[in-house]
Design a protein around this motif. Structure first.
Motif, PDB file in Angstrom:
ATOM      1  N   ALA A  67       0.839  -1.207   0.000  1.00 38.18           N
ATOM      2  CA  ALA A  67       0.000   0.000   0.000  1.00 38.18           C
ATOM      3  C   ALA A  67       0.867   1.247   0.000  1.00 38.18           C
ATOM      4  O   ALA A  67       0.569   2.233  -0.695  1.00 38.18           O
ATOM      5  CB  ALA A  67      -0.931  -0.014   1.210  1.00 38.18           C
ATOM      6  N   PHE A  68       1.951   1.233   0.782  1.00 42.04           N
ATOM      7  CA  PHE A  68       2.872   2.368   0.773  1.00 42.04           C
ATOM      8  C   PHE A  68       3.440   2.584  -0.633  1.00 42.04           C
ATOM      9  O   PHE A  68       3.555   3.715  -1.105  1.00 42.04           O
ATOM     10  CB  PHE A  68       4.027   2.134   1.745  1.00 42.04           C
ATOM     11  N   GLY A  74       1.568   7.190  -6.583  1.00 43.77           N
ATOM     12  CA  GLY A  74       0.401   8.005  -6.910  1.00 43.77           C
ATOM     13  C   GLY A  74      -0.705   7.210  -7.566  1.00 43.77           C
ATOM     14  O   GLY A  74      -1.503   7.754  -8.333  1.00 43.77           O
ATOM     15  N   ASP A  75      -0.795   5.918  -7.229  1.00 38.26           N
ATOM     16  CA  ASP A  75      -1.805   5.055  -7.835  1.00 38.26           C
ATOM     17  C   ASP A  75      -3.014   4.834  -6.923  1.00 38.26           C
ATOM     18  O   ASP A  75      -3.857   3.973  -7.204  1.00 38.26           O
ATOM     19  CB  ASP A  75      -1.190   3.706  -8.212  1.00 38.26           C
ATOM     20  N   HIS A 229       1.618  14.519  -5.738  1.00 39.92           N
ATOM     21  CA  HIS A 229       0.780  13.883  -6.765  1.00 39.92           C
ATOM     22  C   HIS A 229      -0.455  14.746  -7.023  1.00 39.92           C
ATOM     23  O   HIS A 229      -1.552  14.455  -6.523  1.00 39.92           O
ATOM     24  CB  HIS A 229       0.358  12.489  -6.317  1.00 39.92           C
ATOM     25  N   PRO A 230      -0.321  15.811  -7.802  1.00 40.75           N
ATOM     26  CA  PRO A 230      -1.454  16.721  -8.026  1.00 40.75           C
ATOM     27  C   PRO A 230      -2.622  16.095  -8.775  1.00 40.75           C
ATOM     28  O   PRO A 230      -3.734  16.626  -8.746  1.00 40.75           O
ATOM     29  CB  PRO A 230      -0.825  17.862  -8.843  1.00 40.75           C
ATOM     30  N   HIS A 231      -2.406  14.963  -9.456  1.00 35.95           N
ATOM     31  CA  HIS A 231      -3.469  14.355 -10.257  1.00 35.95           C
ATOM     32  C   HIS A 231      -4.489  13.593  -9.423  1.00 35.95           C
ATOM     33  O   HIS A 231      -5.554  13.229  -9.932  1.00 35.95           O
ATOM     34  CB  HIS A 231      -2.861  13.386 -11.272  1.00 35.95           C
ATOM     35  N   LEU A 232      -4.215  13.347  -8.146  1.00 30.13           N
ATOM     36  CA  LEU A 232      -5.125  12.544  -7.328  1.00 30.13           C
ATOM     37  C   LEU A 232      -6.370  13.339  -6.929  1.00 30.13           C
ATOM     38  O   LEU A 232      -6.397  14.564  -7.011  1.00 30.13           O
ATOM     39  CB  LEU A 232      -4.393  12.051  -6.071  1.00 30.13           C
ATOM     40  N   LYS A 233      -7.401  12.609  -6.472  1.00 33.76           N
ATOM     41  CA  LYS A 233      -8.675  13.240  -6.089  1.00 33.76           C
ATOM     42  C   LYS A 233      -8.608  13.679  -4.630  1.00 33.76           C
ATOM     43  O   LYS A 233      -9.254  13.104  -3.749  1.00 33.76           O
ATOM     44  CB  LYS A 233      -9.821  12.255  -6.328  1.00 33.76           C
TER      45      LYS A 233
END
Length: 269
Positions: A67-68, A74-75, A229-233
């Motif tokens: 998980a880490f 950034g997945d 990770h700017p693409h995450l929600k």
């Protein structure tokens, strides 16, 4: 169909399709432990969160170490794991901006009912581990860098033992498969209580050691870094993070039971 009707129909379909896209996007990916998934906890609490917020949570159930790694890449939008030292390092390394206590339970040692290593009479978990090693009784280890595996290895270290040899089997498996293997080979294993209680194939396995303070098992939620990770929600993930420690979230965790047993105990600060 005349031109006006066609335009209205096309527009309606376009709006409907756009709405479907928006609705389908209202979810987060959560990387979490196999214990929270296999025990049934998420099946019990996620619907309450979704009803409150309209946000679905899609769980990727893996060991804490994996998980880490998912979080570092950034997945996943959020992490809920159980290795406090690793979580604090994850924040220190800049992959998350906040870690919060969510809940706890404990680890136990299970094994064959005839208890060939005699651990049921042990005073401490370290004594129990030493007795298993000295008797070279079969022991099935997850061996997957999960939070449970990390806790097990710390206890071997505390016992002054480097487990190795034919008696010690590193499986590289989740908790459920590890319990199945232990049951099949009449071996001891180290497990979180929630997965053990929910386990449906114990065969001759029974709970043999519990109650030592060293078996405390804390779970934490991590708010991932928007800078990293700017693409995450992040907005949606923050709602999940905050709901877990809210009064409603904590009560949902407390209300979850299997066979009349509460498996996780909320302790948000």
């Amino acid at each position: 169909m005349n031109k006006t009707t066609a335009l209205i129909t096309a527009g309606t379909l376009s709006l409907t399709w756009s709405g479907m896209l928006l609705a389908d996007d209202d979810y987060i990916t959560l990387a979490s432990t196999t214990s929270t998934e296999n025990s049934g906890l998420f099946g019990a609490i996620i619907p309450a969160f979704t009803e409150r917020t309209g946000i679905d949570v899609r769980v990727v159930a893996v060991g804490t170490g994996q998980a880490f790694e998912i979080g570092r890449r950034g997945d996943a939008d959020s992490l809920l794991v159980h290795d406090t030292a690793g979580e604090e390092q994850f924040v220190a390394d800049g992959y998350a901006t906040e870690r919060l206590n969510v809940m706890y339970n404990d680890f136990v040692i299970v094994g064959p009912s005839d208890d060939p290593a005699g651990i049921s009479d042990s005073e401490t978990v370290v004594d129990a581990m030493q007795q298993i090693a000295e008797s070279e009784s079969p022991f099935a280890s997850r061996g997957d860098d999960s939070g449970t595996n990390r806790a097990e290895l710390r206890l071997w270290e505390d016992a002054g033992i480097t487990p190795q040899g034919e008696w010690y089997r590193e499986l590289g498996s989740g908790m459920g498969p590890t319990l199945n293997t232990a049951a099949g080979m009449d071996a001891y294993t180290f497990t979180d209580r929630a997965t053990w209680v929910a386990f449906e194939n114990p065969q001759d396995l029974t709970l043999l050691f519990e109650g030592d303070e060293a078996l405390f098992n804390q779970y934490g939620s991590l708010l991932l870094s928007a800078e990293r990770h700017p693409h995450l929600k992040h907005d949606l993930a923050a709602q999940w993070h905050e709901w877990l420690v809210s009064e409603e979230g904590q009560q949902a965790i407390a209300d979850f039971e299997v066979d009349g047993q509460q498996l996780f105990f909320p302790n948000a600060e």
